[in-house]
Write a protein that holds these residues in place. Structure first.
Motif, PDB file in Angstrom:
ATOM      1  N   PHE A   1      -5.153  -0.484   3.553  1.00 48.83           N
ATOM      2  CA  PHE A   1      -4.920  -1.925   3.577  1.00 48.83           C
ATOM      3  C   PHE A   1      -6.202  -2.693   3.341  1.00 48.83           C
ATOM      4  N   THR A   2      -7.316  -2.190   3.848  1.00 50.51           N
ATOM      5  CA  THR A   2      -8.598  -2.883   3.657  1.00 50.51           C
ATOM      6  C   THR A   2      -8.912  -3.049   2.175  1.00 50.51           C
ATOM      7  N   GLU A   3      -8.656  -2.007   1.383  1.00 49.32           N
ATOM      8  CA  GLU A   3      -8.892  -2.088  -0.064  1.00 49.32           C
ATOM      9  C   GLU A   3      -7.997  -3.143  -0.706  1.00 49.32           C
ATOM     10  N   ILE A   4      -6.724  -3.131  -0.320  1.00 46.73           N
ATOM     11  CA  ILE A   4      -5.781  -4.094  -0.895  1.00 46.73           C
ATOM     12  C   ILE A   4      -6.126  -5.510  -0.452  1.00 46.73           C
ATOM     13  N   GLN A   5      -6.501  -5.676   0.796  1.00 47.27           N
ATOM     14  CA  GLN A   5      -6.854  -6.999   1.316  1.00 47.27           C
ATOM     15  C   GLN A   5      -8.026  -7.596   0.538  1.00 47.27           C
ATOM     16  N   GLN A   6      -9.005  -6.780   0.225  1.00 45.17           N
ATOM     17  CA  GLN A   6     -10.153  -7.259  -0.553  1.00 45.17           C
ATOM     18  C   GLN A   6      -9.728  -7.732  -1.937  1.00 45.17           C
TER      19      GLN A   6
ATOM     20  N   ILE B   1      -1.503  -0.907  -7.610  1.00 46.51           N
ATOM     21  CA  ILE B   1      -1.615  -0.087  -6.408  1.00 46.51           C
ATOM     22  C   ILE B   1      -0.270   0.023  -5.706  1.00 46.51           C
ATOM     23  N   LEU B   2       0.432  -1.099  -5.574  1.00 48.08           N
ATOM     24  CA  LEU B   2       1.722  -1.099  -4.892  1.00 48.08           C
ATOM     25  C   LEU B   2       2.735  -0.235  -5.632  1.00 48.08           C
ATOM     26  N   ARG B   3       2.669  -0.246  -6.933  1.00 48.84           N
ATOM     27  CA  ARG B   3       3.614   0.552  -7.714  1.00 48.84           C
ATOM     28  C   ARG B   3       3.342   2.048  -7.606  1.00 48.84           C
ATOM     29  N   GLU B   4       2.075   2.417  -7.467  1.00 55.05           N
ATOM     30  CA  GLU B   4       1.692   3.823  -7.582  1.00 55.05           C
ATOM     31  C   GLU B   4       1.554   4.537  -6.240  1.00 55.05           C
ATOM     32  N   ASN B   5       1.362   3.796  -5.135  1.00 52.51           N
ATOM     33  CA  ASN B   5       1.104   4.434  -3.842  1.00 52.51           C
ATOM     34  C   ASN B   5       2.379   4.585  -3.024  1.00 52.51           C
TER      35      ASN B   5
ATOM     36  N   LEU C   1       0.306  -4.948   5.571  1.00 53.30           N
ATOM     37  CA  LEU C   1       0.488  -5.156   4.135  1.00 53.30           C
ATOM     38  C   LEU C   1       1.562  -6.189   3.830  1.00 53.30           C
ATOM     39  N   TRP C   2       2.728  -6.042   4.418  1.00 50.02           N
ATOM     40  CA  TRP C   2       3.822  -6.968   4.108  1.00 50.02           C
ATOM     41  C   TRP C   2       3.487  -8.414   4.487  1.00 50.02           C
ATOM     42  N   PRO C   3       2.938  -8.675   5.687  1.00 51.57           N
ATOM     43  CA  PRO C   3       2.555 -10.060   5.989  1.00 51.57           C
ATOM     44  C   PRO C   3       1.519 -10.617   5.013  1.00 51.57           C
ATOM     45  N   ALA C   4       0.562  -9.769   4.609  1.00 48.08           N
ATOM     46  CA  ALA C   4      -0.472 -10.243   3.677  1.00 48.08           C
ATOM     47  C   ALA C   4       0.126 -10.569   2.312  1.00 48.08           C
ATOM     48  N   LEU C   5       1.057  -9.743   1.850  1.00 48.12           N
ATOM     49  CA  LEU C   5       1.687 -10.003   0.555  1.00 48.12           C
ATOM     50  C   LEU C   5       2.503 -11.290   0.598  1.00 48.12           C
ATOM     51  N   CYS C   6       3.274 -11.476   1.667  1.00 54.42           N
ATOM     52  CA  CYS C   6       4.113 -12.673   1.785  1.00 54.42           C
ATOM     53  C   CYS C   6       3.271 -13.933   1.971  1.00 54.42           C
ATOM     54  N   ALA C   7       2.114 -13.795   2.614  1.00 53.83           N
ATOM     55  CA  ALA C   7       1.251 -14.957   2.858  1.00 53.83           C
ATOM     56  C   ALA C   7       0.755 -15.578   1.561  1.00 53.83           C
ATOM     57  N   GLN C   8       0.714 -14.788   0.478  1.00 55.81           N
ATOM     58  CA  GLN C   8       0.289 -15.329  -0.822  1.00 55.81           C
ATOM     59  C   GLN C   8       1.175 -16.479  -1.284  1.00 55.81           C
ATOM     60  N   HIS C   9       2.426 -16.442  -0.860  1.00 52.87           N
ATOM     61  CA  HIS C   9       3.424 -17.358  -1.409  1.00 52.87           C
ATOM     62  C   HIS C   9       3.682 -18.569  -0.515  1.00 52.87           C
ATOM     63  N   LEU C  10       2.985 -18.653   0.608  1.00 50.45           N
ATOM     64  CA  LEU C  10       3.206 -19.763   1.536  1.00 50.45           C
ATOM     65  C   LEU C  10       2.812 -21.087   0.885  1.00 50.45           C
TER      66      LEU C  10
ATOM     67  N   LEU D   1      14.534   1.824  -0.283  1.00 50.79           N
ATOM     68  CA  LEU D   1      14.512   0.368  -0.128  1.00 50.79           C
ATOM     69  C   LEU D   1      13.145  -0.125   0.346  1.00 50.79           C
ATOM     70  N   VAL D   2      12.545   0.603   1.270  1.00 51.41           N
ATOM     71  CA  VAL D   2      11.231   0.203   1.785  1.00 51.41           C
ATOM     72  C   VAL D   2      10.181   0.236   0.678  1.00 51.41           C
ATOM     73  N   ARG D   3      10.209   1.257  -0.151  1.00 45.05           N
ATOM     74  CA  ARG D   3       9.238   1.325  -1.263  1.00 45.05           C
ATOM     75  C   ARG D   3       9.474   0.210  -2.275  1.00 45.05           C
ATOM     76  N   ILE D   4      10.724  -0.132  -2.515  1.00 42.91           N
ATOM     77  CA  ILE D   4      11.020  -1.256  -3.422  1.00 42.91           C
ATOM     78  C   ILE D   4      10.464  -2.547  -2.843  1.00 42.91           C
ATOM     79  N   MET D   5      10.606  -2.727  -1.518  1.00 44.00           N
ATOM     80  CA  MET D   5      10.095  -3.934  -0.868  1.00 44.00           C
ATOM     81  C   MET D   5       8.578  -4.045  -0.972  1.00 44.00           C
ATOM     82  N   ASP D   6       7.883  -2.905  -0.971  1.00 44.43           N
ATOM     83  CA  ASP D   6       6.426  -2.930  -1.146  1.00 44.43           C
ATOM     84  C   ASP D   6       6.054  -3.718  -2.407  1.00 44.43           C
ATOM     85  N   CYS D   7       6.805  -3.502  -3.457  1.00 39.55           N
ATOM     86  CA  CYS D   7       6.532  -4.173  -4.739  1.00 39.55           C
ATOM     87  C   CYS D   7       7.167  -5.564  -4.800  1.00 39.55           C
ATOM     88  N   TYR D   8       8.344  -5.679  -4.249  1.00 35.82           N
ATOM     89  CA  TYR D   8       9.088  -6.943  -4.279  1.00 35.82           C
ATOM     90  C   TYR D   8       8.327  -8.073  -3.598  1.00 35.82           C
TER      91      TYR D   8
END
Length: 577
Positions: free
Chosen positions: A58-63, A76-80, A92-101, A263-270
């Protein structure tokens, strides 16, 4: 009582592809029934060979998120393929969703204040909570939530409905809330949902019946092009069954059909890319189902011809590929660009809205909008009092103003009609200066420009992007000449009423650069539309302008003389976006 997750950053960075029995459920929130997940078939998890690259932390993705390197995050989300129990998702999920606030910096405690306001207490009631009208009671999918978890999901959806009264129909909202709750606290799940619902740049969750209808029809149109063999097969074995009936339930193939680990892996990308991820997965499901129909007697024509839709969901429960293979196939589909999807969506939306207008008096009209999403009566009064462009001549009554407003409103994208208009700039009050125009308008998206000439002609444009984008530079450090999207359109209100949409809506063939010259601006002028002429051009003093036919919108000049003198320019934004 509010649940607060302990800091899991250390856990989240210790990722491994090996699932140990002792820590199988370490990544889940307390309101998850982990014993149910234990019974799931993990046959789809890839076998470890010892040669796989380490999963990203997560630290890598957060950066990367902090550096706005969205493409790198996407890859990264597609491949991991993080294990289903990985603690990374709690961050990860809160950080991804926070982009869209859009409501930046939701204050700590805001959610619990809302809970107290709605229910009178923050204690979780033991009695069932009545769900909002926009929820589809037949698809309140809890997945692996405990009874407490389900009550928490009910409460989140209720509070969101209270905070977002414009949501009138959103059957997928509850399942998304339930999925979020598997990996985070109640408050975090609410903030994530608020980000997805309020996103401006990408679509995640439909919020009206019309949006829902446009979406499934868009999926059907895309499928007819990208899964031709499957569509032809279904039509051949079920000549009496309408294809529309099958695609109306397309999202449930994924949300109600696929195994939880898929479904969980799809949500990672969604949560990063939006609803287009689900479009791609739906196409793969169709192709896989068609392939199985050719070789597996369980899906023979005699077994599925009476109800293909139900057969698709049953097939998804036994889908014969791993989550990784499913996503790989989904992202390998070519020719499915965001621009292409947007073009199909906009065209479908326009056709439905025009049909709604034509059939407004018919009993056969399908009611797709709640209250037609018209401006509130107070907004109508405010516009009539403020607007100089909608008041054509002194002798016209206010009813004419309302008619012009309703005509214009019917042309707007459906999601924009959920918001109320507000006057951002008018030359009558703020003066005739392009500098002032930019100060008051440039950060708003979208905007509605309305021009009234000295000859009483009224015309303008719906501008889909911020005027601030005139300052955005490309990779070479140069400012882009034109910007905007295919949602931009021109209109004329007086003496003629007409809408001139982007020519690209008419088809998906290549139309050339001149068909995408939507908006341009600098310190000396504003231009809308280009290619063998400019549809609207105004000078820096917002006094003189000209209008020509152009290739972007295939419009005639918006006033007979071509050149015009501006009596009033008004620019409207939309409250709540």
């Amino acid at each position: 009582m509010p649940y607060h997750r302990a800091d899991t950053s250390a856990q989240a960075d210790k990722l491994s592809g090996i699932v140990e029995e002792s820590d199988l459920y370490e990544g889940f929130a307390p309101h998850v029934e982990t014993s149910e997940i234990k019974t799931l078939d993990f046959y789809n998890l890839p076998k470890q060979t010892g040669k796989e690259p380490a999963l990203r932390s997560f630290t890598e993705i957060q950066q990367l998120l902090q550096q706005s390197k969205k493409r790198d995050v996407k890859n990264i989300l597609r491949e991991n393929s993080w294990p289903i129990n990985s603690p990374i998702r709690s961050q990860l999920w809160p950080a991804l969703c926070a982009q869209h606030l859009t409501k930046q910096n939701i204050l700590d405690g805001f959610y619990w204040e809302m809970v107290h306001q709605v229910f009178g207490t923050t204690e979780l009631s033991e009695k069932p909570i009545m769900l909002p009208a926009f929820v589809d009671a037949t698809h309140c999918l809890p997945y692996h939530l405990t009874s407490t978890g389900r009550a928490v999901a009910d409460r989140i959806v209720n509070v969101l409905g209270y905070d977002c009264p414009d949501i009138t129909y959103s059957p997928v909202l509850y399942p998304i809330a339930a999925l979020l709750l598997h990996f985070m606290s109640e408050e975090e799940a609410y903030v994530c949902l608020a980000g997805l619902v309020g996103s401006k740049e990408k679509t995640f969750i439909n919020q009206t019946k019309l949006q829902n209808e446009v979406t499934w029809k868009t999926v059907m149109q895309i499928a007819k092009k990208h899964t031709k063999s499957a569509i032809a097969y279904f039509q051949r074995i079920c000549p009496g069954q309408k294809l529309e009936r099958v695609f109306m339930d397309w999202c449930w193939w994924i949300l109600a059909g696929l195994p939880f680990q898929h479904l969980v892996r799809i949500m990672d990308c969604y949560f990063h890319e939006g609803i287009k991820v689900l479009y791609r997965v739906a196409l793969v499901i169709l192709n896989l189902f068609h392939k199985e129909c050719q070789s597996n007697n369980e899906w023979s024509p005699d077994n599925i011809k009476n109800d293909i839709g139900n057969a698709l969901i049953k097939f998804c429960k036994k889908i014969p590929v791993s989550p990784a293979k499913l996503l790989h196939a989904a992202f390998s589909i070519r020719g499915l660009s965001t621009q292409y999807i947007s073009r199909i969506f906009i065209k479908t939306e326009m056709l439905l809205k025009s049909r709604s207008v034509l059939n407004s008096g018919s009993k056969q009209l399908i009611k797709s909008r709640s209250s037609d999403n018209l401006p509130t009566s107070q907004s109508q009064v405010n516009i009539q009092m403020m607007s100089h462009t909608l008041t054509i001549r002194e002798k016209l009554h206010s009813e004419s103003c309302r008619n012009l407003l309703f005509t214009l409103w019917s042309w707007l994208p459906v999601r924009i009609t959920m918001y109320q208009p507000v006057l951002l700039y008018t030359t009558e009050e703020h003066g005739c200066s392009l500098t002032t125009f930019y100060v008051r308008v440039e950060q708003h998206e979208p905007t509605l420009l309305m021009i009234k000439t000295c000859n009483n002609e009224v015309f303008g444009a719906y501008c889909s992007s911020r005027w601030f984008e005139r300052n955005v530079k490309d990779d070479k450090g140069q400012r882009q000449a034109y910007f905007g999207t295919g949602e931009t359109f021109l209109f004329s209100l007086y003496p003629e009423r007409a809408k001139y949409p982007w020519v690209g809506i008419e088809g998906d063939r290549g139309l050339g650069h001149s068909s995408e010259l939507f908006m341009a601006a600098d310190s000396k002028m504003i231009t809308i539309g280009g290619g063998e002429g400019q549809a609207i051009w105004m000078d820096e003093n917002i006094r003189f302008g000209k209008t020509d036919g152009c290739k972007t919108f295939n419009n005639p000049p918006l006033c007979p003389s071509g050149d015009f003198e501006i009596r009033v320019l008004e620019v409207y934004g939309f409250v709540g976006i």
